[in-house]
Design an enzyme around this catalytic site. Sequence first.
Site, PDB file in Angstrom:
ATOM      1  N   GLY A  69      45.733  45.123  41.513  1.00 30.38           N
ATOM      2  CA  GLY A  69      46.202  43.806  41.962  1.00 30.38           C
ATOM      3  C   GLY A  69      45.993  43.654  43.445  1.00 30.38           C
ATOM      4  N   THR A  70      46.070  42.478  43.981  1.00 29.98           N
ATOM      5  CA  THR A  70      45.600  42.226  45.347  1.00 29.98           C
ATOM      6  C   THR A  70      46.436  41.551  46.442  1.00 29.98           C
ATOM      7  OG1 THR A  70      44.395  40.544  44.299  1.00 29.98           O
ATOM      8  CG2 THR A  70      43.253  42.533  44.775  1.00 29.98           C
TER       9      THR A  70
END
Lengths: 290, 263
Positions: A69-70
């Site tokens: 995820g970012t």
Amino acid sequence: RKMWGLTARDDERDTEDALGETFDVNAVEAPVSGNFTFPNPPLGLQPKGFVNAHFGPGSAAKSLQFRKGTTTLAFVYEPLTENDVGGIIVAVDSRASAGEYISSKSVMKILDVGDHMVATMAGGAADCQFWCRSVHKYCNLFELRERSTITVSAASKYFANVLYGYKGQGLSVGSMVAGYDKRGPQIFMVNSEGDRSLLKVCSVGSGSLNAYGILDTYYQPKMSDEEARKLGRRAIMHATYRDAGSGGVCNMVHITPTKKVRYPGVDVSKLWYEFADEIGRDIAYDPRDD
Amino acid sequence: WSFYFVQMTLKYDAKHDPLGQMRAFKTAYADVEENPDWRSARLIERQRWNPYSMEGGSTAAVAGDNFVVVASDTRMTAGDINVINREVDKIHALSDTIVLTTSGFYGDVLQMRKLLETHLHKYRFDYRSNMTVDLCAELLARNLYYRRFFPYYTGAILSGIDEHGKGAVFSYDPIGCIERLQYSASGAAEPMLIPFLDCQVGHVTLSENSDRPKLTLERACALMRDAFRSCAEREITTGDSIHLVIAEAGKPVRHERRKLRED
């Protein structure tokens, strides 16, 4: 033993469990706290190198890489007028990529850790989901045992201690624990390297540098609620615009002294058009040559 | 103590290139981490141990209002070249409301299936009712993560009818990142199936004002058959036949098989 790899006694350890009894116990029985250890690969292979070799970039498993995820961000602000409430704004994107493939565009990266706390997900998606659940369980047990709400500081300390126990084994967790307790609004950034820091403005992830650019430019310690929400959305939109690893919708949670408010997700391309309209910019990038 | 025996293998000139010393130190440190002094040839041989292999194939699942359609091909390949079986079952109906489908290493798939069946059986013994798909989904996520340091080499999709009678599809990564979606695909042809489903089921190419066709059971089955037929044209490890499993609220699970290209 895990840190230093094979010792002289490891040859006999391999044959100790020839029938796989401990393996069956770990696989089929629900683990009891304190009794559970993660099964490691045999032959004394270190888990980090093994997992990297078979599931990391450059391995044969293109679609079986772990989801990462970012961009996530959070900031504390005080109310500007009497009509505002103040508190913490937590804003995240919703993209999960497995290597270069976008495996999901609708991940919820803001996870509940208690009635008045949230934790964000950045780094490995499964790692964050599992360990945030584990911290949530600890917070629930704490509140039942002590009959008072747990502080953000204690919850994040527990989280950091657990992650430190697995340091060097390849976990990837970059989480922000944010909440309101008797000491006021607090954001702690917790890391799988064992880092834990109290911050007022924080962003984690591959798009965090872009988000910091916007946050540093427009952040004021005192803001109205509307301005604060807009700042969160603007920072996420800019991060998704320039970072290939972020995208999807912008999910947001506003933690006030009394409750947590979850806002519905807004598509980041729509946000782009809204903010472009605001500054009178056209969708085509057209640098004038005056 | 190993610090004093580290060889600076990179040449550096401290006077004209002060950063060169740092670079040399960093490479030497990384080298010692990768190849420690105590590692013998036998240990290096062990690092090449690979318990996994990909058996190919692909699977997909679509959830509707009160049904779920799960499809897979039935080909098993070895090393992308040999076809070792043309009639493999990749969809495992664990009960009338829970359907597991996975792609990846078949040994781990069978172990995972045995694990879930054991848990379902134990649940029925403990609570005297069948486990619902929501609980089973969280259970599978936990069990995948318990193998975080020696993972199951599978891309799992758990589907079924949830306790409100609606179709549910849960997709996982190999270590258990769970997400509930309307449709999902996994396996070799996943990059071909997902855009097709995004277009036909997710309607991402339609504007917001246009009419969307309703997702009925017939449309879902037709879409799955079309999707796999087109994947078999362009993907070498997908083919032989389509296996469709349809779970509807209140009805027993139905199986359907159609022939596909065998080349």
